[in-house]
Every structure is written in structure tokens, then in C-alpha cells.
Enzyme design. Structure first.
Site, PDB file in Angstrom:
ATOM      1  N   CYS A 221       1.639  35.116   5.847  1.00 31.90           N
ATOM      2  CA  CYS A 221       1.952  35.932   7.013  1.00 31.90           C
ATOM      3  C   CYS A 221       2.018  35.052   8.257  1.00 31.90           C
ATOM      4  O   CYS A 221       1.215  35.167   9.175  1.00 31.90           O
ATOM      5  CB  CYS A 221       0.913  37.035   7.160  1.00 31.90           C
ATOM      6  SG  CYS A 221       1.501  38.354   8.211  1.00 31.90           S
ATOM      7  N   GLU A 222       2.950  34.116   8.221  1.00 29.30           N
ATOM      8  CA  GLU A 222       3.182  33.142   9.289  1.00 29.30           C
ATOM      9  C   GLU A 222       4.678  32.893   9.282  1.00 29.30           C
ATOM     10  O   GLU A 222       5.240  32.562   8.230  1.00 29.30           O
ATOM     11  CB  GLU A 222       2.510  31.799   8.934  1.00 29.30           C
ATOM     12  CG  GLU A 222       1.027  31.724   9.157  1.00 29.30           C
ATOM     13  CD  GLU A 222       0.664  31.465  10.614  1.00 29.30           C
ATOM     14  OE1 GLU A 222       1.560  31.045  11.382  1.00 29.30           O
ATOM     15  OE2 GLU A 222      -0.493  31.710  10.958  1.00 29.30           O
TER      16      GLU A 222
ATOM     17  N   TYR B 136       6.228  18.452   9.504  1.00 27.99           N
ATOM     18  CA  TYR B 136       7.223  17.648  10.222  1.00 27.99           C
ATOM     19  C   TYR B 136       8.647  17.850   9.726  1.00 27.99           C
ATOM     20  O   TYR B 136       9.457  16.935   9.754  1.00 27.99           O
ATOM     21  CB  TYR B 136       6.871  16.153  10.267  1.00 27.99           C
ATOM     22  CG  TYR B 136       6.037  15.598   9.138  1.00 27.99           C
ATOM     23  CD1 TYR B 136       4.697  15.319   9.360  1.00 27.99           C
ATOM     24  CD2 TYR B 136       6.577  15.337   7.887  1.00 27.99           C
ATOM     25  CE1 TYR B 136       3.910  14.790   8.353  1.00 27.99           C
ATOM     26  CE2 TYR B 136       5.799  14.805   6.873  1.00 27.99           C
ATOM     27  CZ  TYR B 136       4.467  14.534   7.110  1.00 27.99           C
ATOM     28  OH  TYR B 136       3.678  14.007   6.125  1.00 27.99           O
TER      29      TYR B 136
ATOM     30  N   GLU C  90       0.826  -1.212   0.000  1.00 32.28           N
ATOM     31  CA  GLU C  90       0.000   0.000   0.000  1.00 32.28           C
ATOM     32  C   GLU C  90       0.861   1.264   0.000  1.00 32.28           C
ATOM     33  O   GLU C  90       0.875   2.017   0.977  1.00 32.28           O
ATOM     34  CB  GLU C  90      -0.858  -0.053   1.264  1.00 32.28           C
ATOM     35  CG  GLU C  90      -2.066   0.806   1.270  1.00 32.28           C
ATOM     36  CD  GLU C  90      -2.863   0.483   2.526  1.00 32.28           C
ATOM     37  OE1 GLU C  90      -3.918  -0.151   2.371  1.00 32.28           O
ATOM     38  OE2 GLU C  90      -2.439   0.850   3.632  1.00 32.28           O
ATOM     39  N   PRO C  91       1.592   1.465  -1.071  1.00 25.91           N
ATOM     40  CA  PRO C  91       2.505   2.612  -1.090  1.00 25.91           C
ATOM     41  C   PRO C  91       1.785   3.936  -1.340  1.00 25.91           C
ATOM     42  O   PRO C  91       0.786   3.973  -2.056  1.00 25.91           O
ATOM     43  CB  PRO C  91       3.419   2.292  -2.273  1.00 25.91           C
ATOM     44  CG  PRO C  91       2.544   1.521  -3.214  1.00 25.91           C
ATOM     45  CD  PRO C  91       1.602   0.731  -2.344  1.00 25.91           C
ATOM     46  N   GLY C  92       2.299   4.966  -0.738  1.00 30.48           N
ATOM     47  CA  GLY C  92       1.812   6.309  -1.034  1.00 30.48           C
ATOM     48  C   GLY C  92       2.928   7.078  -1.718  1.00 30.48           C
ATOM     49  O   GLY C  92       3.014   7.174  -2.945  1.00 30.48           O
ATOM     50  N   ARG C  93       3.870   7.558  -0.895  1.00 30.67           N
ATOM     51  CA  ARG C  93       4.967   8.381  -1.419  1.00 30.67           C
ATOM     52  C   ARG C  93       5.802   7.653  -2.460  1.00 30.67           C
ATOM     53  O   ARG C  93       6.324   8.267  -3.372  1.00 30.67           O
ATOM     54  CB  ARG C  93       5.870   8.837  -0.258  1.00 30.67           C
ATOM     55  CG  ARG C  93       5.190   9.760   0.740  1.00 30.67           C
ATOM     56  CD  ARG C  93       6.042   9.937   1.976  1.00 30.67           C
ATOM     57  NE  ARG C  93       6.371   8.646   2.535  1.00 30.67           N
ATOM     58  CZ  ARG C  93       7.605   8.252   2.853  1.00 30.67           C
ATOM     59  NH1 ARG C  93       8.616   9.076   2.734  1.00 30.67           N
ATOM     60  NH2 ARG C  93       7.826   7.039   3.328  1.00 30.67           N
TER      61      ARG C  93
ATOM     62  N   ARG D 254       4.363  19.705   3.958  1.00 31.41           N
ATOM     63  CA  ARG D 254       5.211  18.755   4.688  1.00 31.41           C
ATOM     64  C   ARG D 254       6.355  19.399   5.477  1.00 31.41           C
ATOM     65  O   ARG D 254       6.647  18.960   6.587  1.00 31.41           O
ATOM     66  CB  ARG D 254       5.747  17.674   3.743  1.00 31.41           C
ATOM     67  CG  ARG D 254       4.619  16.815   3.146  1.00 31.41           C
ATOM     68  CD  ARG D 254       5.112  15.714   2.245  1.00 31.41           C
ATOM     69  NE  ARG D 254       5.587  14.568   2.988  1.00 31.41           N
ATOM     70  CZ  ARG D 254       6.843  14.202   3.082  1.00 31.41           C
ATOM     71  NH1 ARG D 254       7.790  14.877   2.440  1.00 31.41           N
ATOM     72  NH2 ARG D 254       7.199  13.162   3.790  1.00 31.41           N
TER      73      ARG D 254
HETATM   74  C1  LIG Z   1      -0.107   7.063   4.556  1.00 35.99           C
HETATM   75  C2  LIG Z   1      -0.569   5.681   4.435  1.00 35.99           C
HETATM   76  C3  LIG Z   1       0.116   4.766   3.627  1.00 35.99           C
HETATM   77  C4  LIG Z   1       1.325   5.119   2.800  1.00 35.99           C
HETATM   78  O1  LIG Z   1       2.411   5.631   3.485  1.00 35.99           O
HETATM   79  P1  LIG Z   1       3.681   6.061   2.626  1.00 35.99           P
HETATM   80  O2  LIG Z   1       4.730   6.342   3.640  1.00 35.99           O
HETATM   81  O3  LIG Z   1       3.284   7.263   1.853  1.00 35.99           O
HETATM   82  O4  LIG Z   1       4.004   4.906   1.733  1.00 35.99           O
HETATM   83  C5  LIG Z   1      -0.371   3.477   3.537  1.00 35.99           C
HETATM   84  N1  LIG Z   1      -1.470   3.111   4.217  1.00 35.99           N
HETATM   85  C6  LIG Z   1      -2.161   3.955   4.990  1.00 35.99           C
HETATM   86  C7  LIG Z   1      -3.381   3.479   5.680  1.00 35.99           C
HETATM   87  C8  LIG Z   1      -1.745   5.273   5.124  1.00 35.99           C
HETATM   88  O5  LIG Z   1      -2.433   6.114   5.897  1.00 35.99           O
END
Ligand SMILES: *Cc1c(COP(=O)(O)O)cnc(C)c1O
Length: 369
Positions: free
Chosen positions: A342-343, A313, A270-273, A309
Site C-alpha cells: 500500500c505504497e 534508485y 571486490e565484486p558484488g553484483r 532496487r
Molecule cells: C557495494 C560494495 C562493493 C561492490 O559493488 P558492486 O557494484 O556490487 O560490485 C564493493 N565494495 C564495497 C565496500 C561495497 O560497499
């Protein structure tokens, strides 16, 4: 997949299109995505049965559509992420479910929506099981588990252990199985996403935990999900993780489960980034350069409303200059890069904790970065 990433502090094009042309055509700030990079990253993961894109990394509809056309499925963590997945053409139901709702709560809208469309839910709290079971008894659910330990590149991205709000605490698994059973819900899968930026030794611990939990749950299990968190290099010299080894660890756990259960177990990632990070660019124009005591500031027309981002963090993002005169041979200088808001926190070059720092960048004349 390259072994090591290299970053340049100058860049004249994105996916072969000149930055100056993009800025002129679309104005700044603007986001640009390199579709080929996303496809390349999806292909890296084809050993897994399902690549489920965690769309919070970037829920742009064109990107969701691209992932869908390339065979990826999607994870939604809110009502609006469900709506975005539907708008991008994902079917609400199917096997495997094209859209999974993963969260630790249902807000009322999300609960209505998953029931209305029959969207699969991956529950992250005992209360979710009750709320879903009361409204929709007799179906299938999966459980997101917190194995009691975590990992992450910052405290805010660590999604395991007792400081984390995510998932069902591992010792509550049996209680949750009873709750599901009470509503006639079958637990068909388990999921662990315990933090961004994982190492392989740690991963084998996670796999062990998953295996144990799956055996406790029993042969209703047909899917296990490795979650996300595949590392992405942000700085010169940072590396990707060894995907072959990563897959091998999960595959071995899956195979042992298949042997115990006597049926196939599908392996999801389940990759995001990992899919989106290297494909996305924020184009912004330097509008002012000023000296404040010992610090030189480049002030650009994008702020933390465009890229959150760093302020969230202290995330480090590579920055490149695209000189409008095309001359790449420039002296470097240490500068702070900030936006128009303005922060005082509207600074792209900051570390976790909000400490302003400098970046060595080529001196611009009048340029886009
Ligand atoms: C954010 C998230 C991911 C992906 O995380 P990455 O670090 O972007 O790969 C996968 N599953 C769930 C449920 C998330 O909230």
C-alpha cells in the site's frame, strides 16, 4: 564471458528447472539462484590474487558458502554481515583475511565483534582508526580512500568525490597514517571502491591515485584492492567491461609498487553484483491485471520488500513472463508492473526519481513472471 547480453521477455526455466515447478514447489514470491552462474563469474576473475565478495549484493548463506567453497573471500559492512560470513563458514582470521569489515563507522556492536573475533578492518574514516586503535593497538589495518572523484550509474551508487560519504579523503592520508602510527597500527593495504559501473579511462585515473597513495604510505603495503563496481548488463545490448584490460591496468600499478617496495603486493578485487546479479531470479505470480485510464497494470505478489532496487534508485531489472500454458508465441503489450504494497512507489517499472514507466511484455493469460 559473453560479449553482449541478450534478454528474452519469456523464460520457462531457471538453470534447467521449469519455472512452473519452482513456483509450485516453493510458492511465490521466491528467490532462485543459479549456482553455475556464480561459479562462472568467479572464474572470470581468477587473474586476481583475491576475489572478495561484497555480500551486500546478496548475503544468502548458501551463496556465501558457495563463494567460500570456490575460493572466494568476503567483505562485510555491518555486524550482521560479519555474523552471516561466520555462519557460512568463513574463518574470522587468516592471511589474507577471509573476512574484512569495510565501513565508514563502527557501530558499537560491530566494534565489539571485530575485536572479539580478530576480524580485519578496512577503515573509512579517521575516527574509526582512533576507535579501533584504542581498543586493539598494535595490529594491522587497511584504509579505504576516497581519491576525490567518483563514478556510478546513479547518484546513490557513486562512492567517490566530495558528495560521497565513503572513505578517507585523499588529502587526509598522511594524517591518518600518523593516527595509525600513534596506536602502533600498521597500514598494510589500501582500498578504493569509488562507484558501480566504471569505464577504463576513468579506471586508469583510479590506478594512478592508488599508486600515489601507496607510495605515500610506504612499504608496509602488501595489498591493494580495486573495490567493486564491475558493470553488469541489465538491458539488451549492454556490455561487460573488458576484464583483461581491467586487470592489466591494476596489474601494472601493482607491479610498479612491487618494484618500489621490493616485495610482493597482492591485488584484490571486490565484486558484488558481478557475481550475483545474473544468478538471481525473483519468481512472482501475476495476480491481477487492470486498466487504469491509459495504463495497463500487471500486479504481482512480490513488492519492494522483496526487491528494493527499483524504488531505491530506479534500477532496471529484466522481466520475463513464464506462461503457464507454455505458449511463448504471444503478442506484446506495454504495461506497468507493480506489487501488493500500500505504497504508490511499489512499482518495478520505474525510473530514477520515481517516474512510472511501461515495459513491453508478452500478454499473459494467467502466468508467473
Ligand atoms: C557495494 C560494495 C562493493 C561492490 O559493488 P558492486 O557494484 O556490487 O560490485 C564493493 N565494495 C564495497 C565496500 C561495497 O560497499
Amino acid at each position: 564471458m559473453p560479449e553482449v547480453s541478450t534478454f528474452s521477455t519469456t523464460r520457462l526455466d531457471v538453470a534447467g528447472v521449469p519455472v512452473a515447478q519452482l513456483a509450485e514447489q516453493f510458492g511465490t514470491p521466491t528467490y532462485v539462484y543459479d549456482a553455475a552462474k556464480i561459479v562462472e563469474r568467479l572464474d572470470d576473475l581468477k587473474a586476481f590474487d583475491v576475489v572478495r565478495y561484497a555480500q551486500k549484493a546478496c548475503s544468502n548463506l548458501a551463496i556465501l558458502d558457495l563463494v567460500r567453497r570456490r575460493g572466494g573471500l568476503v567483505d562485510s559492512v555491518s555486524a550482521w554481515e560479519i555474523r552471516r560470513a561466520l555462519a557460512a563458514g568463513f574463518s574470522p582470521t587468516g592471511d589474507p583475511p577471509p573476512i574484512v569489515y569495510t565501513s565508514d563507522i563502527f557501530d558499537r556492536e560491530a566494534l565489539d565483534l571485530v575485536i572479539e573475533h580478530g576480524i580485519h578492518v578496512n577503515t573509512g574514516s579517521p575516527d574509526m582508526i582512533e576507535q579501533y586503535g584504542e581498543r586493539s593497538p598494535g595490529g594491522n589495518i587497511t584504509l579505504r580512500l576516497n581519491p576525490g572523484f567518483g563514478h556510478g550509474h546513479s547518484q546513490k551508487t557513486n562512492t567517490g568525490g566530495e558528495q560521497s560519504k565513503h572513505g578517507i579523503w585523499h588529502t587526509q592520508l598522511e594524517d591518518c597514517l600518523r593516527r595509525a602510527d600513534h596506536h602502533g597500527l600498521s597500514v598494510t593495504g589500501l582500498h578504493m571502491h569509488i562507484g558501480s559501473g566504471t569505464d577504463l579511462e576513468h579506471l586508469s585515473q583510479v590506478c594512478g591515485s592508488m599508486e600515489q597513495a601507496a607510495l605515500t604510505t610506504g612499504s608496509s603495503i602488501t595489498t591493494i584492492s580495486a573495490g567493486g563496481g564491475l558493470p553488469v548488463p541489465y538491458k539488451e545490448g549492454e556490455t561487460y567491461c573488458d576484464l583483461d584490460q581491467y586487470f592489466a591496468l591494476w596489474d601494472a600499478a601493482r607491479k610498479r609498487l612491487e618494484e618500489s617496495f621490493g616485495h610482493r603486493v597482492s591485488l584484490e578485487i571486490e565484486p558484488g553484483r558481478y557475481l550475483a546479479a545474473e544468478a538471481g531470479f525473483l519468481l512472482t505470480e501475476i495476480r491481477a491485471i487492470k486498466q487504469m485510464g491509459g495504463n495497463k497494470f500487471y500486479l504481482v505478489d512480490a513488492g519492494f520488500n522483496n526487491l528494493a532496487r527499483p524504488i531505491l534508485y530506479g534500477a532496471y531489472h529484466p522481466i520475463s513472463i513464464a506462461p503457464s500454458d507454455g505458449n511463448l508465441d504471444r503478442p506484446h503489450e506495454d504495461v506497468v508492473v507493480g506489487g501488493p504494497l500500500c505504497e504508490s512507489g511499489d512499482i518495478f517499472t520505474q525510473e530514477e526519481g520515481g517516474y512510472v514507466c511501461t515495459r513491453s511484455l508478452p500478454a499473459p493469460k494467467s502466468a508467473n513472471i
